[in-house]
Write a protein that holds these residues in place. Structure first.
Motif, PDB file in Angstrom:
ATOM      1  N   ILE A  33     -15.335  17.620  43.672  1.00  0.00           N
ATOM      2  CA  ILE A  33     -14.255  18.222  42.896  1.00  0.00           C
ATOM      3  C   ILE A  33     -14.027  19.613  43.469  1.00  0.00           C
ATOM      4  N   VAL A  34     -12.866  19.815  44.074  1.00  0.00           N
ATOM      5  CA  VAL A  34     -12.522  21.117  44.638  1.00  0.00           C
ATOM      6  C   VAL A  34     -11.556  21.785  43.670  1.00  0.00           C
ATOM      7  N   ALA A  35     -11.927  22.976  43.207  1.00  0.00           N
ATOM      8  CA  ALA A  35     -11.106  23.685  42.230  1.00  0.00           C
ATOM      9  C   ALA A  35     -10.918  25.144  42.623  1.00  0.00           C
ATOM     10  N   GLN A  36     -10.894  25.400  43.915  1.00  0.00           N
ATOM     11  CA  GLN A  36     -10.672  26.767  44.396  1.00  0.00           C
ATOM     12  C   GLN A  36      -9.183  27.086  44.328  1.00  0.00           C
ATOM     13  N   ASP A  37      -8.876  28.359  44.138  1.00  0.00           N
ATOM     14  CA  ASP A  37      -7.484  28.768  44.016  1.00  0.00           C
ATOM     15  C   ASP A  37      -6.825  28.977  45.370  1.00  0.00           C
ATOM     16  N   GLY A  38      -5.528  28.750  45.390  1.00  0.00           N
ATOM     17  CA  GLY A  38      -4.690  29.077  46.529  1.00  0.00           C
ATOM     18  C   GLY A  38      -5.076  28.433  47.839  1.00  0.00           C
ATOM     19  N   THR A  62      -8.936  20.753  53.862  1.00  0.00           N
ATOM     20  CA  THR A  62      -8.709  20.383  55.266  1.00  0.00           C
ATOM     21  C   THR A  62     -10.014  20.392  56.055  1.00  0.00           C
ATOM     22  N   SER A  63     -10.947  21.257  55.700  1.00  0.00           N
ATOM     23  CA  SER A  63     -12.254  21.271  56.366  1.00  0.00           C
ATOM     24  C   SER A  63     -13.073  20.038  56.009  1.00  0.00           C
ATOM     25  N   ALA A  64     -12.825  19.510  54.827  1.00  0.00           N
ATOM     26  CA  ALA A  64     -13.599  18.365  54.327  1.00  0.00           C
ATOM     27  C   ALA A  64     -12.854  17.046  54.530  1.00  0.00           C
ATOM     28  N   ARG A  65     -12.058  16.941  55.571  1.00  0.00           N
ATOM     29  CA  ARG A  65     -11.237  15.742  55.782  1.00  0.00           C
ATOM     30  C   ARG A  65     -12.042  14.452  55.793  1.00  0.00           C
ATOM     31  N   SER A  66     -13.271  14.496  56.274  1.00  0.00           N
ATOM     32  CA  SER A  66     -14.086  13.282  56.302  1.00  0.00           C
ATOM     33  C   SER A  66     -14.419  12.792  54.890  1.00  0.00           C
ATOM     34  N   LEU A  67     -14.270  13.669  53.897  1.00  0.00           N
ATOM     35  CA  LEU A  67     -14.536  13.313  52.501  1.00  0.00           C
ATOM     36  C   LEU A  67     -13.260  12.980  51.734  1.00  0.00           C
ATOM     37  N   ALA A  68     -12.110  12.933  52.415  1.00  0.00           N
ATOM     38  CA  ALA A  68     -10.812  12.869  51.755  1.00  0.00           C
ATOM     39  C   ALA A  68     -10.737  11.865  50.615  1.00  0.00           C
ATOM     40  N   ARG A  69     -11.240  10.691  50.795  1.00  0.00           N
ATOM     41  CA  ARG A  69     -11.135   9.649  49.758  1.00  0.00           C
ATOM     42  C   ARG A  69     -12.069   9.896  48.575  1.00  0.00           C
ATOM     43  N   ARG A  70     -12.921  10.897  48.674  1.00  0.00           N
ATOM     44  CA  ARG A  70     -13.868  11.214  47.606  1.00  0.00           C
ATOM     45  C   ARG A  70     -13.494  12.501  46.870  1.00  0.00           C
ATOM     46  N   ILE A  71     -12.381  13.134  47.227  1.00  0.00           N
ATOM     47  CA  ILE A  71     -12.039  14.449  46.691  1.00  0.00           C
ATOM     48  C   ILE A  71     -11.113  14.347  45.480  1.00  0.00           C
ATOM     49  N   LEU A  72     -11.451  15.113  44.457  1.00  0.00           N
ATOM     50  CA  LEU A  72     -10.601  15.337  43.298  1.00  0.00           C
ATOM     51  C   LEU A  72     -10.223  16.816  43.381  1.00  0.00           C
ATOM     52  N   TRP A  73      -8.943  17.108  43.510  1.00  0.00           N
ATOM     53  CA  TRP A  73      -8.496  18.460  43.812  1.00  0.00           C
ATOM     54  C   TRP A  73      -7.703  19.058  42.662  1.00  0.00           C
ATOM     55  N   PHE A  74      -8.174  20.194  42.161  1.00  0.00           N
ATOM     56  CA  PHE A  74      -7.471  20.972  41.146  1.00  0.00           C
ATOM     57  C   PHE A  74      -7.133  22.323  41.755  1.00  0.00           C
ATOM     58  N   SER A  75      -5.888  22.780  41.578  1.00  0.00           N
ATOM     59  CA  SER A  75      -5.487  24.057  42.166  1.00  0.00           C
ATOM     60  C   SER A  75      -4.514  24.794  41.262  1.00  0.00           C
ATOM     61  N   ASP A  76      -4.453  26.110  41.446  1.00  0.00           N
ATOM     62  CA  ASP A  76      -3.485  26.918  40.728  1.00  0.00           C
ATOM     63  C   ASP A  76      -2.107  26.842  41.377  1.00  0.00           C
ATOM     64  N   MET A  77      -2.027  26.290  42.581  1.00  0.00           N
ATOM     65  CA  MET A  77      -0.757  26.148  43.302  1.00  0.00           C
ATOM     66  C   MET A  77      -0.425  24.665  43.474  1.00  0.00           C
ATOM     67  N   ASP A  78       0.844  24.375  43.702  1.00  0.00           N
ATOM     68  CA  ASP A  78       1.277  22.987  43.834  1.00  0.00           C
ATOM     69  C   ASP A  78       1.107  22.507  45.278  1.00  0.00           C
ATOM     70  N   LYS A  99      -4.118  23.352  37.781  1.00  0.00           N
ATOM     71  CA  LYS A  99      -4.942  23.988  36.758  1.00  0.00           C
ATOM     72  C   LYS A  99      -4.029  24.457  35.632  1.00  0.00           C
ATOM     73  N   PRO A 100      -4.536  24.659  34.438  1.00  0.00           N
ATOM     74  CA  PRO A 100      -5.932  24.602  34.022  1.00  0.00           C
ATOM     75  C   PRO A 100      -6.402  23.159  33.871  1.00  0.00           C
ATOM     76  N   VAL A 101      -7.708  22.986  34.020  1.00  0.00           N
ATOM     77  CA  VAL A 101      -8.308  21.659  33.939  1.00  0.00           C
ATOM     78  C   VAL A 101      -8.721  21.400  32.491  1.00  0.00           C
ATOM     79  N   SER A 102      -8.144  20.377  31.920  1.00  0.00           N
ATOM     80  CA  SER A 102      -8.496  19.967  30.560  1.00  0.00           C
ATOM     81  C   SER A 102      -9.412  18.750  30.630  1.00  0.00           C
TER      82      SER A 102
END
Length: 123
Positions: free
Chosen positions: A54-59, A67-83, A99-102
């Motif tokens: 779960i990646v929830a870093q901003d911006g 993009t650094s974790a491309r090998s994990l792409a199918r395992r990533i749940l991404w939350f962001s403050d930007m679209d 975000k915000p994550v409920s």
């Protein structure tokens, strides 16, 4: 056992997301841990491949981690403050949400992960 890593530079938010993930995985044997950035995540992934990240870093920091974790792409749940929906689609990230994550958003993300994993044999 489900292994999930929450990557978020904000300590309070990271703890909240870890708690939400644990709640959503209730009834399943799960280990949910956290990290702050890509170098730390990379080290954790090299030790043991997680079922989800779960990646929830901003911006742009979140985009850079994805993009650094491309090998994990199918395992990533991404939350962001930007679209970053378009970028998530192009990088084959199965779940993106703003975000915000409920609890509802986390349940939706975990559910998508579990349904995808059932197709590949993980229960």
């Amino acid at each position: 056992m489900w292994k999930v890593i929450v990557c978020d530079g904000d300590a309070a938010e990271r703890e909240q997301l870890i708690d939400l993930a644990r709640q959503c995985l209730q009834g399943k044997e799960a280990q949910v841990t956290g990290c702050t950035d890509w170098p730390e995540l990379d080290g954790m992934v090299k030790q043991a491949l997680p079922d989800a990240v779960i990646v929830a870093q901003d911006g742009v920091e979140g985009l850079n981690t994805i993009t650094s974790a491309r090998s994990l792409a199918r395992r990533i749940l991404w939350f962001s403050d930007m679209d970053f929906r378009v970028q998530a689609y192009r990088l084959c990230v199965p779940f993106f949400c703003r975000k915000p994550v409920s609890r509802q958003k986390m349940e939706q993300a975990i559910s998508r992960l579990i349904n995808t994993s059932h197709k590949t044999g993980k229960s």
